[in-house]
Design a protein around this motif. Structure first.
Motif, short mmCIF file in Angstrom:
data_model
loop_
_atom_site.label_atom_id
_atom_site.label_comp_id
_atom_site.label_asym_id
_atom_site.label_seq_id
_atom_site.Cartn_x
_atom_site.Cartn_y
_atom_site.Cartn_z
N SER A 79 14.37 9.31 36.45
CA SER A 79 13.94 9.23 37.84
C SER A 79 14.54 10.31 38.74
N MET A 80 15.37 11.20 38.19
CA MET A 80 15.99 12.23 39.03
C MET A 80 14.96 13.11 39.72
N VAL A 81 13.80 13.29 39.09
CA VAL A 81 12.77 14.15 39.65
C VAL A 81 12.01 13.49 40.79
N TRP A 82 12.19 12.18 40.99
CA TRP A 82 11.37 11.46 41.97
C TRP A 82 11.67 11.83 43.42
N GLU A 83 12.88 12.28 43.69
CA GLU A 83 13.26 12.65 45.05
C GLU A 83 13.63 14.13 45.08
N PRO A 84 13.68 14.74 46.28
CA PRO A 84 13.96 16.17 46.37
C PRO A 84 15.25 16.58 45.68
N GLN A 85 15.20 17.76 45.08
CA GLN A 85 16.35 18.37 44.43
C GLN A 85 16.49 19.81 44.91
N TYR A 86 17.72 20.29 45.02
CA TYR A 86 18.00 21.66 45.46
C TYR A 86 18.92 22.31 44.44
N PHE A 87 18.59 23.55 44.06
CA PHE A 87 19.36 24.27 43.05
C PHE A 87 19.61 25.70 43.51
N LYS A 88 20.74 26.25 43.09
CA LYS A 88 21.09 27.64 43.33
C LYS A 88 20.90 28.43 42.05
N LEU A 89 20.15 29.55 42.15
CA LEU A 89 19.94 30.44 41.01
C LEU A 89 20.90 31.62 41.09
N SER A 90 21.45 32.04 39.95
CA SER A 90 22.29 33.23 39.88
C SER A 90 22.03 33.93 38.55
N MET A 204 2.26 12.09 38.93
CA MET A 204 2.88 12.90 39.98
C MET A 204 2.62 14.37 39.72
N ASN A 205 2.68 15.15 40.79
CA ASN A 205 2.74 16.60 40.73
C ASN A 205 4.11 17.03 41.23
N ILE A 206 4.69 18.05 40.61
CA ILE A 206 5.99 18.57 41.03
C ILE A 206 5.76 19.89 41.75
N TYR A 207 6.24 19.96 42.99
CA TYR A 207 6.09 21.16 43.83
C TYR A 207 7.42 21.91 43.87
N TYR A 208 7.33 23.23 43.85
CA TYR A 208 8.51 24.09 43.86
C TYR A 208 8.46 25.02 45.07
N TYR A 209 9.63 25.18 45.68
CA TYR A 209 9.79 26.03 46.87
C TYR A 209 10.99 26.94 46.65
N LEU A 210 10.95 28.14 47.24
CA LEU A 210 12.00 29.13 47.03
C LEU A 210 12.44 29.73 48.36
N CYS A 211 13.75 29.86 48.53
CA CYS A 211 14.32 30.70 49.58
C CYS A 211 14.81 31.96 48.89
N LYS A 212 14.12 33.09 49.07
CA LYS A 212 14.50 34.33 48.39
C LYS A 212 15.83 34.85 48.89
N LYS A 218 13.82 24.41 45.61
CA LYS A 218 13.68 22.99 45.89
C LYS A 218 12.55 22.44 45.03
N THR A 219 12.72 21.23 44.48
CA THR A 219 11.63 20.51 43.84
C THR A 219 11.34 19.24 44.63
N GLN A 220 10.07 18.89 44.69
CA GLN A 220 9.66 17.66 45.41
C GLN A 220 8.35 17.19 44.80
N ILE A 221 8.18 15.90 44.64
CA ILE A 221 6.95 15.39 44.02
C ILE A 221 6.03 14.76 45.06
N GLN A 222 4.76 14.66 44.69
CA GLN A 222 3.80 13.81 45.36
C GLN A 222 3.05 13.05 44.28
N GLY A 223 2.70 11.80 44.57
CA GLY A 223 1.95 11.00 43.62
C GLY A 223 0.51 11.48 43.51
N THR A 224 -0.11 11.16 42.37
CA THR A 224 -1.51 11.57 42.16
C THR A 224 -2.38 10.32 42.08
#
Length: 224
Positions: A79-90, A204-212, A218-224
């Motif tokens: 269920s970790m994917v069910w709510e927003p998640q934020y990650f740092k890429l390096s 669900m669909n998983i949406y991805y967002y990026l701060c360059k 960020k990942t966030q889902i919406q139900g289908t």
């Protein structure tokens, strides 16, 4: 008042369908190119779902001086994917650290139904979206949803398909609005859109967002 999730304002760029097949660039589904964190709930490494080579000029909008590759990832077995998640890429996009995960539910997929970790690897390619993939009006909005998951599993750039337009897209570091980059859905039919695994996510669909500027996803889902 938020705009409805279809209309002329979605037409600014077409974006790409992501399908299995050979491309000029090193784009692929699955594999383990990145140093992904362990899931705090189920204890396994997160899934690298799609991996995009940012040397591809078609993905120029995603390229930043800190990023040479863009992975799309999450744990898909709990269920970790069910709510927003934020990650740092390096490390060019190959090392990922958790910033914040908002999930408080405790659900882990039955062992028999878990997706393997890592996901088996196969090549993918980008093809320009068709007119019917773009929600420029209500009819196309419904058609685009019908095609997504029955003809292809991932949309990159272009117009996002939303049930409702999300509001909280603020980068947790710089506070600027993050850019929509991609959506992943499950295989809805019997076409084996990804031949190496039965790719089932649930409704669900998983949406991805990026701060360059901050290399934050960020990942966030919406139900289908």
């Amino acid at each position: 008042m938020a705009k409805k999730p279809f209309g002329r304002h979605w037409k600014s760029s077409k974006g790409y369908r992501v399908i299995e097949g050979l491309d000029t660039y090193n784009h692929h589904f699955g594999g383990q190119d990145c140093d992904l964190p362990l899931c705090k709930l189920c204890g396994e490494h997160m899934h690298q779902i799609f991996y995009f080579d940012l040397n591809d000029d078609r993905l120029a909008d995603l390229k930043a001086k800190e990023l040479t590759a863009l992975p799309l990832f999450s744990c898909l077995n709990c269920s970790m994917v069910w709510e927003p998640q934020y990650f740092k890429l390096s490390d060019g996009g190959k090392s990922i650290q958790i910033i914040n995960q908002e999930n408080t539910d405790i659900w882990i997929q039955d062992e028999a139904d878990k997706l393997p970790v890592p996901l088996p690897k196969t090549n993918i390619k980008l093809i320009e979206m068709k007119d019917e993939d773009i929600p420029t009006n209500e009819e196309n909005y419904d058609l685009a949803f019908d095609l997504f998951g029955s003809e292809y599993l991932c949309r990159v750039l272009g117009a996002p398909l939303y049930e409702e337009v999300p509001e909280d897209l603020e980068c947790p570091i710089c506070k600027k609005e993050m850019k929509y980059i991609a959506t992943i859905t499950q295989d809805l039919g019997e076409l084996e859109l990804i031949s190496v695994v039965d790719f089932q996510l649930g409704e669900m669909n998983i949406y991805y967002y990026l701060c360059k500027d901050c290399s934050v996803i960020k990942t966030q889902i919406q139900g289908t």
